[in-house]
Design a protein around this motif. Sequence first.
Motif, mmCIF file in Angstrom:
data_model
loop_
_atom_site.group_PDB
_atom_site.id
_atom_site.type_symbol
_atom_site.label_atom_id
_atom_site.label_comp_id
_atom_site.label_asym_id
_atom_site.label_seq_id
_atom_site.Cartn_x
_atom_site.Cartn_y
_atom_site.Cartn_z
ATOM 1 N N ARG A 182 43.935 25.718 76.595
ATOM 2 C CA ARG A 182 44.728 24.832 76.557
ATOM 3 C C ARG A 182 44.159 23.898 75.983
ATOM 4 O O ARG A 182 43.756 23.310 75.217
ATOM 5 N N ARG B 60 49.116 26.652 77.340
ATOM 6 C CA ARG B 60 49.160 25.933 77.979
ATOM 7 C C ARG B 60 49.277 24.552 77.191
ATOM 8 O O ARG B 60 48.343 24.121 77.022
ATOM 9 N N THR C 254 54.766 19.841 80.221
ATOM 10 C CA THR C 254 53.795 20.803 79.716
ATOM 11 C C THR C 254 54.670 21.368 79.386
ATOM 12 O O THR C 254 56.455 21.752 79.699
ATOM 13 N N GLU D 6 54.061 26.171 77.777
ATOM 14 C CA GLU D 6 53.443 27.305 77.183
ATOM 15 C C GLU D 6 53.841 28.002 75.952
ATOM 16 O O GLU D 6 55.631 27.941 75.561
#
Length: 236
Positions: free
Chosen positions: A120, A149, A231, A233
């Motif tokens: 992350r 992410r 967000t 990914e």
Amino acid sequence: MKGPQTEKIRNLFDSIAKDYDKLNHILSLGVDRTWRKRALRQIAEERPQRILDIACGTGDFSIEIARHTCPETQITGLDLSEGMLKVMDAKVAGEGLSERISTCQGNSEKMDFADNSFDRVTIAFGIRNFENRETALREILRVLNPGGRLVILELSVPSNPVLRWCYNLYFTRVLPWIGGLVSGEKAAYNYLPASVLKFPGKEEWMETMRSCGYSDVHHKAFTFGICRMYTGEKQS
């Protein structure tokens, strides 16, 4: 990769480091804590992780992440400002978290981490200050693990016209006055609201993230759009 804007930002945050925590919570009326807690749902998992907290400042978010993740999770805080990191190191030691949280002074546009290093990456209220945002986004993608992410929190201008008028009044008049009164650095607190007003809108920013290689890009507004979470990914 340190341009004039990057150097300006580093000096600005060095100048307000000692008062930053107090002013941050006063000027946001404490709501910033709630925003961070909501973002934690996109970060915290049961399994051990490696987490990079970019623009970590004085470490509030890094410490909060450590409290909500398993004991094996390791967090690295990265920031341009040596002054901010000194405050953070003292806070981390005071919380007994020095074995889990480390700090590194550096620029997110060119990081000394290997490819695929983190599960992350977080940026809380810092992306608007980056000199070359797209360069930073691509560099973050490089250090993310496949399936990892990026979670961004950033201040924003409300869509509602009445709220926007009140927000602009507070941000451009009240905030610089209080910030200057407490810290003696009024110029810094003139810059901070101006940087929020110049940041791209949600659709433009989401498209920027996609164009830099992120998949599954999402957005969520908090507190009538005063804060937004983005967000994205890295494809597995």
